[in-house]
Write an enzyme that holds these catalytic residues in place. Sequence first.
Site, mmCIF file in Angstrom:
data_model
loop_
_atom_site.group_PDB
_atom_site.id
_atom_site.type_symbol
_atom_site.label_atom_id
_atom_site.label_comp_id
_atom_site.label_asym_id
_atom_site.label_seq_id
_atom_site.Cartn_x
_atom_site.Cartn_y
_atom_site.Cartn_z
ATOM 1 N N LYS A 65 -11.012 -5.241 10.553
ATOM 2 C CA LYS A 65 -11.604 -6.005 9.441
ATOM 3 C C LYS A 65 -11.693 -7.506 9.752
ATOM 4 C CE LYS A 65 -10.310 -2.789 5.778
ATOM 5 N NZ LYS A 65 -9.701 -2.617 4.461
ATOM 6 N N ASP A 106 -13.196 -4.152 -1.267
ATOM 7 C CA ASP A 106 -11.906 -3.554 -1.662
ATOM 8 C C ASP A 106 -11.461 -3.988 -3.067
ATOM 9 O OD1 ASP A 106 -11.494 -1.976 0.547
ATOM 10 O OD2 ASP A 106 -10.348 -3.487 1.646
ATOM 11 N N GLY A 133 -2.692 -6.934 4.043
ATOM 12 C CA GLY A 133 -4.155 -7.051 4.016
ATOM 13 C C GLY A 133 -4.746 -6.590 2.693
ATOM 14 N N TYR A 223 -3.165 6.944 -1.372
ATOM 15 C CA TYR A 223 -3.709 8.095 -2.107
ATOM 16 C C TYR A 223 -3.430 9.400 -1.378
ATOM 17 C CZ TYR A 223 -7.341 6.986 1.265
ATOM 18 O OH TYR A 223 -7.993 6.668 2.431
HETATM 19 P P1 NDP Z 1 -0.377 -3.962 5.697
HETATM 20 O O1 NDP Z 1 0.252 -3.325 6.886
HETATM 21 O O2 NDP Z 1 -1.257 -5.133 5.869
HETATM 22 O O3 NDP Z 1 0.799 -4.410 4.655
HETATM 23 C C1 NDP Z 1 1.871 -3.549 4.379
HETATM 24 C C2 NDP Z 1 2.701 -4.090 3.233
HETATM 25 O O4 NDP Z 1 3.758 -3.148 2.984
HETATM 26 C C3 NDP Z 1 3.367 -5.432 3.531
HETATM 27 O O5 NDP Z 1 3.447 -6.172 2.343
HETATM 28 C C4 NDP Z 1 4.752 -5.011 4.011
HETATM 29 O O6 NDP Z 1 5.749 -5.991 3.812
HETATM 30 C C5 NDP Z 1 5.010 -3.837 3.090
HETATM 31 N N1 NDP Z 1 6.029 -2.951 3.682
HETATM 32 C C6 NDP Z 1 5.920 -2.151 4.759
HETATM 33 N N2 NDP Z 1 7.086 -1.517 5.003
HETATM 34 C C7 NDP Z 1 7.960 -1.950 4.054
HETATM 35 C C8 NDP Z 1 9.327 -1.681 3.783
HETATM 36 N N3 NDP Z 1 10.052 -0.825 4.527
HETATM 37 N N4 NDP Z 1 9.916 -2.286 2.709
HETATM 38 C C9 NDP Z 1 9.198 -3.149 1.937
HETATM 39 N N5 NDP Z 1 7.893 -3.455 2.168
HETATM 40 C C10 NDP Z 1 7.292 -2.865 3.210
HETATM 41 O O7 NDP Z 1 -1.112 -2.760 4.951
HETATM 42 P P2 NDP Z 1 -2.356 -2.880 3.933
HETATM 43 O O8 NDP Z 1 -2.084 -4.018 3.035
HETATM 44 O O9 NDP Z 1 -3.616 -2.832 4.685
HETATM 45 O O10 NDP Z 1 -2.255 -1.488 3.129
HETATM 46 C C11 NDP Z 1 -1.234 -1.266 2.166
HETATM 47 C C12 NDP Z 1 -1.465 0.077 1.485
HETATM 48 O O11 NDP Z 1 -2.682 0.066 0.760
HETATM 49 C C13 NDP Z 1 -1.547 1.266 2.441
HETATM 50 O O12 NDP Z 1 -0.824 2.339 1.880
HETATM 51 C C14 NDP Z 1 -3.025 1.592 2.475
HETATM 52 O O13 NDP Z 1 -3.247 2.977 2.705
HETATM 53 C C15 NDP Z 1 -3.451 1.221 1.070
HETATM 54 N N6 NDP Z 1 -4.870 0.871 0.946
HETATM 55 C C16 NDP Z 1 -5.668 1.633 0.116
HETATM 56 C C17 NDP Z 1 -6.982 1.327 -0.069
HETATM 57 C C18 NDP Z 1 -7.812 2.164 -0.988
HETATM 58 O O14 NDP Z 1 -9.051 2.054 -0.970
HETATM 59 N N7 NDP Z 1 -7.199 2.975 -1.819
HETATM 60 C C19 NDP Z 1 -7.625 0.198 0.635
HETATM 61 C C20 NDP Z 1 -6.702 -0.571 1.469
HETATM 62 C C21 NDP Z 1 -5.372 -0.219 1.622
HETATM 63 P P3 NDP Z 1 5.976 -7.167 4.893
HETATM 64 O O15 NDP Z 1 4.885 -8.172 4.646
HETATM 65 O O16 NDP Z 1 7.325 -7.688 4.600
HETATM 66 O O17 NDP Z 1 5.874 -6.532 6.246
#
Ligand code: NDP
Length: 281
Positions: A65, A106, A133, A223
């Site tokens: 992206k 999004d 993201g 989802y």
């Molecule tokens: P990123 O990898 O960019 O971000 C992940 C986030 O999860 C960060 O805030 C991270 O925290 C947090 N995280 C990961 N592991 C842990 C943990 N063990 N404890 C606490 N926090 C944690 O992912 P995205 O933002 O791209 O995606 C996030 C979710 O959204 C995914 O499940 C994805 O499938 C879903 N999604 C769904 C969409 C839809 O159309 N329905 C579109 C886009 C995403 P930290 O910053 O501290 O690492």
Amino acid sequence: MTIKLAVLGNPVAHSLSPLIHHHFAQLLGHDISYERILVEDDFATQVRDFYLAKALGCNVTVPCKLQAYDLATELTERARIAKAVNTLKFMGMEGDKLQVLGDNTDGAGLFLDLQRLNCPLANSKILILGAGGATRGILPDLMRLPAQSICIVNRTVTKGEDIISYLSTQLSSSVNLQVSSYEELTGTYDIIINATSLSLHKELPKIADEIYQQAKFVYDLYYTQEGGTVFTSKAQALGVKHCYDGLGMLVGQAALSYQLWTGVLPDITKTLAYIRSFGRH
Ligand code: NDP
């Protein structure tokens, strides 16, 4: 003539986008092809090759992206603010440079789904879990809502702070924005949006049961085909009446991409029902 489309990313084998877009096209009587293209090499070259194969545009997913944002020669306002692009529309060549419009659907996709679900957004207190993201993509749309406050809680607190300080320079919003660590999280919230990737690993965020119990509406961006996640199950078990996963957002963002390419906004509800039922027959 067949409208040629695709999703580019890595991995893409699991992507539901072809199923969603073919269903939109079927409902609208359009003739499209929509393929999955695995990005293993140079993203820009693969996009250009796809354009040269007479394509109209493509979706872009993880991890491309940001590259799509860099490739775009024109950006919609929401893609410019998100600094990430999930939809490209090809606009021809100027010399040997491909002209491409980049969009990010999004946040608006989530907003469409929240509206469909009658989410009580007015004057609400919203808690967003995660600052990755997805949060960057959805926050600008949430900041335009008639909400009272938005609190971002993240494991890495500085990431939440960075997002808020950046967006404050880009958007004027009357919504009160806060950031917290999980350890220091207090207060009550009407709406909880899980934008962490925890549900993928069947893990739960470290928030107190009372935070769920005071919420009216819970939404997990993650989802499943059946419609539940570990997060929505936990919220349901604690008595939250309205709990949803993010498949409607996925279909919503796809519908907005389809509109950018064709000028027509497909019906989200019918396609969502189709995707939920797909594979059960
Ligand atoms: P990123 O990898 O960019 O971000 C992940 C986030 O999860 C960060 O805030 C991270 O925290 C947090 N995280 C990961 N592991 C842990 C943990 N063990 N404890 C606490 N926090 C944690 O992912 P995205 O933002 O791209 O995606 C996030 C979710 O959204 C995914 O499940 C994805 O499938 C879903 N999604 C769904 C969409 C839809 O159309 N329905 C579109 C886009 C995403 P930290 O910053 O501290 O690492």
